[in-house]
Design a protein around this motif. Structure first.
Motif, PDB file in Angstrom:
ATOM      1  N   GLY A 234      -3.741  -7.525  17.873  1.00  0.00           N
ATOM      2  CA  GLY A 234      -3.414  -7.964  16.141  1.00  0.00           C
ATOM      3  C   GLY A 234      -1.844  -8.419  16.172  1.00  0.00           C
ATOM      4  O   GLY A 234      -1.159  -8.303  16.705  1.00  0.00           O
ATOM      5  N   VAL A 235      -1.847  -8.893  15.209  1.00  0.00           N
ATOM      6  CA  VAL A 235      -0.347  -9.610  14.352  1.00  0.00           C
ATOM      7  C   VAL A 235      -0.181  -9.160  12.973  1.00  0.00           C
ATOM      8  O   VAL A 235      -1.051  -8.648  12.756  1.00  0.00           O
ATOM      9  CB  VAL A 235      -0.098 -10.671  14.219  1.00  0.00           C
ATOM     10  CG1 VAL A 235      -0.122 -11.698  15.610  1.00  0.00           C
ATOM     11  CG2 VAL A 235      -1.305 -11.652  13.183  1.00  0.00           C
ATOM     12  N   PRO A 236       1.201  -9.134  12.990  1.00  0.00           N
ATOM     13  CA  PRO A 236       1.383  -7.667  11.638  1.00  0.00           C
ATOM     14  C   PRO A 236       0.734  -8.405  10.085  1.00  0.00           C
ATOM     15  O   PRO A 236       0.949  -9.636  10.810  1.00  0.00           O
ATOM     16  CB  PRO A 236       3.032  -7.852  11.778  1.00  0.00           C
ATOM     17  CG  PRO A 236       3.285  -8.058  12.971  1.00  0.00           C
ATOM     18  CD  PRO A 236       2.401  -9.080  13.372  1.00  0.00           C
ATOM     19  N   GLU A 237      -0.225  -7.677   9.462  1.00  0.00           N
ATOM     20  CA  GLU A 237      -1.040  -8.525   8.150  1.00  0.00           C
ATOM     21  C   GLU A 237      -0.199  -9.265   8.399  1.00  0.00           C
ATOM     22  O   GLU A 237      -0.239 -10.827   7.207  1.00  0.00           O
ATOM     23  CB  GLU A 237      -1.347  -7.106   7.633  1.00  0.00           C
ATOM     24  CG  GLU A 237      -3.182  -8.185   7.689  1.00  0.00           C
ATOM     25  CD  GLU A 237      -3.636  -6.304   6.756  1.00  0.00           C
ATOM     26  OE1 GLU A 237      -4.262  -5.537   6.847  1.00  0.00           O
ATOM     27  OE2 GLU A 237      -4.299  -6.550   5.826  1.00  0.00           O
ATOM     28  N   VAL A 238       0.955  -9.109   7.534  1.00  0.00           N
ATOM     29  CA  VAL A 238       2.133  -9.295   5.666  1.00  0.00           C
ATOM     30  C   VAL A 238       1.747 -11.174   6.154  1.00  0.00           C
ATOM     31  O   VAL A 238       1.651 -12.357   6.070  1.00  0.00           O
ATOM     32  CB  VAL A 238       3.303  -8.938   6.300  1.00  0.00           C
ATOM     33  CG1 VAL A 238       3.709  -8.286   7.260  1.00  0.00           C
ATOM     34  CG2 VAL A 238       4.229  -9.852   4.908  1.00  0.00           C
ATOM     35  N   LEU A 239       1.987 -11.155   7.695  1.00  0.00           N
ATOM     36  CA  LEU A 239       2.741 -13.234   8.412  1.00  0.00           C
ATOM     37  C   LEU A 239       1.239 -13.666   7.800  1.00  0.00           C
ATOM     38  O   LEU A 239       1.856 -15.044   8.100  1.00  0.00           O
ATOM     39  CB  LEU A 239       2.801 -12.748   9.877  1.00  0.00           C
ATOM     40  CG  LEU A 239       3.918 -11.862  10.688  1.00  0.00           C
ATOM     41  CD1 LEU A 239       4.173 -12.069  11.380  1.00  0.00           C
ATOM     42  CD2 LEU A 239       5.042 -12.367   9.571  1.00  0.00           C
ATOM     43  N   THR A 240      -0.023 -13.211   8.027  1.00  0.00           N
ATOM     44  CA  THR A 240      -1.158 -13.742   7.225  1.00  0.00           C
ATOM     45  C   THR A 240      -1.208 -13.783   5.619  1.00  0.00           C
ATOM     46  O   THR A 240      -2.076 -14.814   5.280  1.00  0.00           O
ATOM     47  CB  THR A 240      -1.967 -13.519   8.105  1.00  0.00           C
ATOM     48  OG1 THR A 240      -2.531 -11.966   7.817  1.00  0.00           O
ATOM     49  CG2 THR A 240      -2.508 -13.490   9.791  1.00  0.00           C
ATOM     50  N   SER A 241      -0.357 -13.287   5.056  1.00  0.00           N
ATOM     51  CA  SER A 241      -0.745 -13.100   3.492  1.00  0.00           C
ATOM     52  C   SER A 241      -0.270 -14.166   2.873  1.00  0.00           C
ATOM     53  O   SER A 241      -1.496 -14.660   1.858  1.00  0.00           O
ATOM     54  CB  SER A 241       0.141 -12.324   2.776  1.00  0.00           C
ATOM     55  OG  SER A 241       1.935 -12.304   3.730  1.00  0.00           O
ATOM     56  N   GLY A 242       0.460 -15.508   3.846  1.00  0.00           N
ATOM     57  CA  GLY A 242       0.737 -16.605   2.593  1.00  0.00           C
ATOM     58  C   GLY A 242       2.112 -16.567   2.047  1.00  0.00           C
ATOM     59  O   GLY A 242       2.089 -17.527   1.393  1.00  0.00           O
ATOM     60  N   ASP A 243       2.487 -14.836   1.561  1.00  0.00           N
ATOM     61  CA  ASP A 243       3.007 -15.603   0.480  1.00  0.00           C
ATOM     62  C   ASP A 243       4.697 -14.968   1.662  1.00  0.00           C
ATOM     63  O   ASP A 243       5.269 -14.198   2.204  1.00  0.00           O
ATOM     64  CB  ASP A 243       2.983 -13.466   0.115  1.00  0.00           C
ATOM     65  CG  ASP A 243       4.220 -13.052  -0.718  1.00  0.00           C
ATOM     66  OD1 ASP A 243       4.802 -13.452  -1.074  1.00  0.00           O
ATOM     67  OD2 ASP A 243       3.830 -12.029  -1.595  1.00  0.00           O
ATOM     68  N   HIS A 244       5.706 -16.031   1.105  1.00  0.00           N
ATOM     69  CA  HIS A 244       6.673 -16.546   1.741  1.00  0.00           C
ATOM     70  C   HIS A 244       7.843 -15.404   1.441  1.00  0.00           C
ATOM     71  O   HIS A 244       8.813 -15.217   2.520  1.00  0.00           O
ATOM     72  CB  HIS A 244       7.388 -18.209   1.630  1.00  0.00           C
ATOM     73  CG  HIS A 244       5.731 -18.757   2.110  1.00  0.00           C
ATOM     74  ND1 HIS A 244       5.994 -18.857   3.633  1.00  0.00           N
ATOM     75  CD2 HIS A 244       5.343 -19.807   1.378  1.00  0.00           C
ATOM     76  CE1 HIS A 244       5.027 -20.295   3.694  1.00  0.00           C
ATOM     77  NE2 HIS A 244       4.762 -20.324   2.619  1.00  0.00           N
ATOM     78  N   ASP A 248       9.460 -13.610   4.514  1.00  0.00           N
ATOM     79  CA  ASP A 248      10.781 -13.313   4.910  1.00  0.00           C
ATOM     80  C   ASP A 248      11.479 -12.562   4.835  1.00  0.00           C
ATOM     81  O   ASP A 248      12.124 -11.459   5.908  1.00  0.00           O
ATOM     82  CB  ASP A 248      12.018 -14.036   3.597  1.00  0.00           C
ATOM     83  CG  ASP A 248      11.422 -15.364   3.835  1.00  0.00           C
ATOM     84  OD1 ASP A 248      10.747 -16.351   4.984  1.00  0.00           O
ATOM     85  OD2 ASP A 248      11.320 -16.640   3.154  1.00  0.00           O
ATOM     86  N   ARG A 249      11.051 -10.939   3.786  1.00  0.00           N
ATOM     87  CA  ARG A 249      11.050  -9.681   4.288  1.00  0.00           C
ATOM     88  C   ARG A 249      11.101  -9.244   5.360  1.00  0.00           C
ATOM     89  O   ARG A 249      12.136  -8.567   5.812  1.00  0.00           O
ATOM     90  CB  ARG A 249      10.602  -8.824   2.196  1.00  0.00           C
ATOM     91  CG  ARG A 249      11.309  -7.720   1.720  1.00  0.00           C
ATOM     92  CD  ARG A 249      12.952  -7.841   1.540  1.00  0.00           C
ATOM     93  NE  ARG A 249      13.744  -7.626   2.374  1.00  0.00           N
ATOM     94  CZ  ARG A 249      14.795  -7.840   2.768  1.00  0.00           C
ATOM     95  NH1 ARG A 249      15.805  -7.960   2.000  1.00  0.00           N
ATOM     96  NH2 ARG A 249      16.030  -6.771   4.123  1.00  0.00           N
ATOM     97  N   PHE A 250       9.867  -9.206   5.005  1.00  0.00           N
ATOM     98  CA  PHE A 250       9.702  -8.175   6.615  1.00  0.00           C
ATOM     99  C   PHE A 250      10.243  -9.505   7.887  1.00  0.00           C
ATOM    100  O   PHE A 250      10.278  -7.537   8.748  1.00  0.00           O
ATOM    101  CB  PHE A 250       8.026  -8.662   6.917  1.00  0.00           C
ATOM    102  CG  PHE A 250       7.575  -8.392   7.952  1.00  0.00           C
ATOM    103  CD1 PHE A 250       6.542  -6.774   8.188  1.00  0.00           C
ATOM    104  CD2 PHE A 250       7.309  -9.183   9.044  1.00  0.00           C
ATOM    105  CE1 PHE A 250       6.695  -7.146   9.105  1.00  0.00           C
ATOM    106  CE2 PHE A 250       6.896  -8.485  10.424  1.00  0.00           C
ATOM    107  CZ  PHE A 250       5.916  -7.092  10.596  1.00  0.00           C
TER     108      PHE A 250
END
Ligand code: 6GU
Length: 282
Positions: A234-244, A248-250
């Motif tokens: 998979g890819v890191p989940e935060v990248l699919t969250s839509g929360d820019h 950016d922080r991640f």
């Protein structure tokens, strides 16, 4: 405006590679005015010799100053010095001084303070490292002239002489390994410099985000594209969250941790002001 680039080498054919890809396109579009020159065309002897044995002994050959000077005087539009000025007694005061490009404390050039004079660049494995900062500065020059050394190097009086004539002379290494000559190093430096010229790249935004640029001297974060799951990964989940903000922080946390792991020297070099409060927790 366009940039004039002269390259002197005993293997001018090597630079055919410049006609490929984005660099070739930039030549076609008139952004770059590139001329390659065969150093041997400035020789006068039947063997077209450009090198001689080292003074003081030792292995290998050293490129002769006379041939280089005839070539560089021509390309810089300089008159050769008169016979009376030349003397065997003249000693060079600093031919053995450590190589310094004299640019350390100067702010990086911007389009407002473009380099007005031609810049004469010699690739040299014993010189200071060529960095993104040098590439940025040199991308503002209107005329670059590269002198490729071969064999065991070139006579140290060559850069010394042109520096004394008021030429902006630089000597750079591209890394801590040995190459056969300056040709590959010149193509590396040219690619790093010219892609920063306005209009060279299709998407200038991508330059601002890159490693080694600006206050962001961190290596880039990992990148992923689709599919979301590939061969079970998979890819890191935060990248699919839509929360820019979270994305950016991640990415920044990941860039800091990754840089600290593979290039701790870059973290140590970083300006503390470039690290924000949240960074310090990483
Ligand atoms: Cl600029 N020249 C050569 N010959 N070898 C090198 C280099 C340059 N930079 C790293 N190795």
């Amino acid at each position: 405006g366009d940039m004039q680039i002269d390259i002197v080498s005993v293997f001018p054919d090597y630079f055919e590679v410049l006609n490929v890809g984005l660099f070739g396109k930039a030549i076609e579009r008139g952004l770059l005015d590139v001329h390659t020159h065969d150093l041997r065309s400035w020789t006068h002897d039947v063997h077209h010799s450009v090198d001689d044995t080292p003074v003081g002994g030792g292995a290998g050959m050293v490129m002769k100053p006379e041939v280089w000077a005839e070539c560089l005087d021509d390309l810089l539009g300089f008159e050769p010095p008169s016979i009376t000025a030349a003397s065997n007694e003249t000693q060079h005061s600093n031919a053995s001084a450590p190589i310094s490009n004299n640019t350390t404390d100067e702010p990086a050039a911007t389009s407002e303070n473009a380099l007005p004079k031609p810049v004469l660049i010699f690739p040299n494995p014993s010189a200071p490292l060529f960095t993104q900062r040098d590439a940025t500065e040199l991308s503002h020059a209107s005329h670059l002239l590269f002198g490729c050394g071969r064999y065991e190097g070139y006579d140290a009086r060559i850069p010394c002489y042109y520096r004394a004539q008021g030429v902006d002379v630089r000597e750079y290494s591209i890394g801590d390994y040995v190459l056969n000559g300056g040709e590959v190093a010149v193509s590396v430096m040219l690619e790093a410099i010219t892609r920063l010229i306005p209009g060279f790249m299709g998407n200038p935004d991508s330059i601002a985000e890159e490693s080694y640029t600006g206050s962001n001297a961190l290596l880039e974060h990992y990148q992923y594209t689709k599919p979301a799951i590939w061969r079970g990964m998979g890819v890191p989940e935060v990248l699919t969250s839509g929360d820019h903000g979270k994305v950016d922080r991640f990415r920044r946390d990941e860039a800091i941790a990754h840089t600290d792991q593979v290039r701790p020297d870059l973290i140590r070099q970083m300006d503390c002001k470039a690290l924000d409060k949240a960074d310090r927790k990483t």
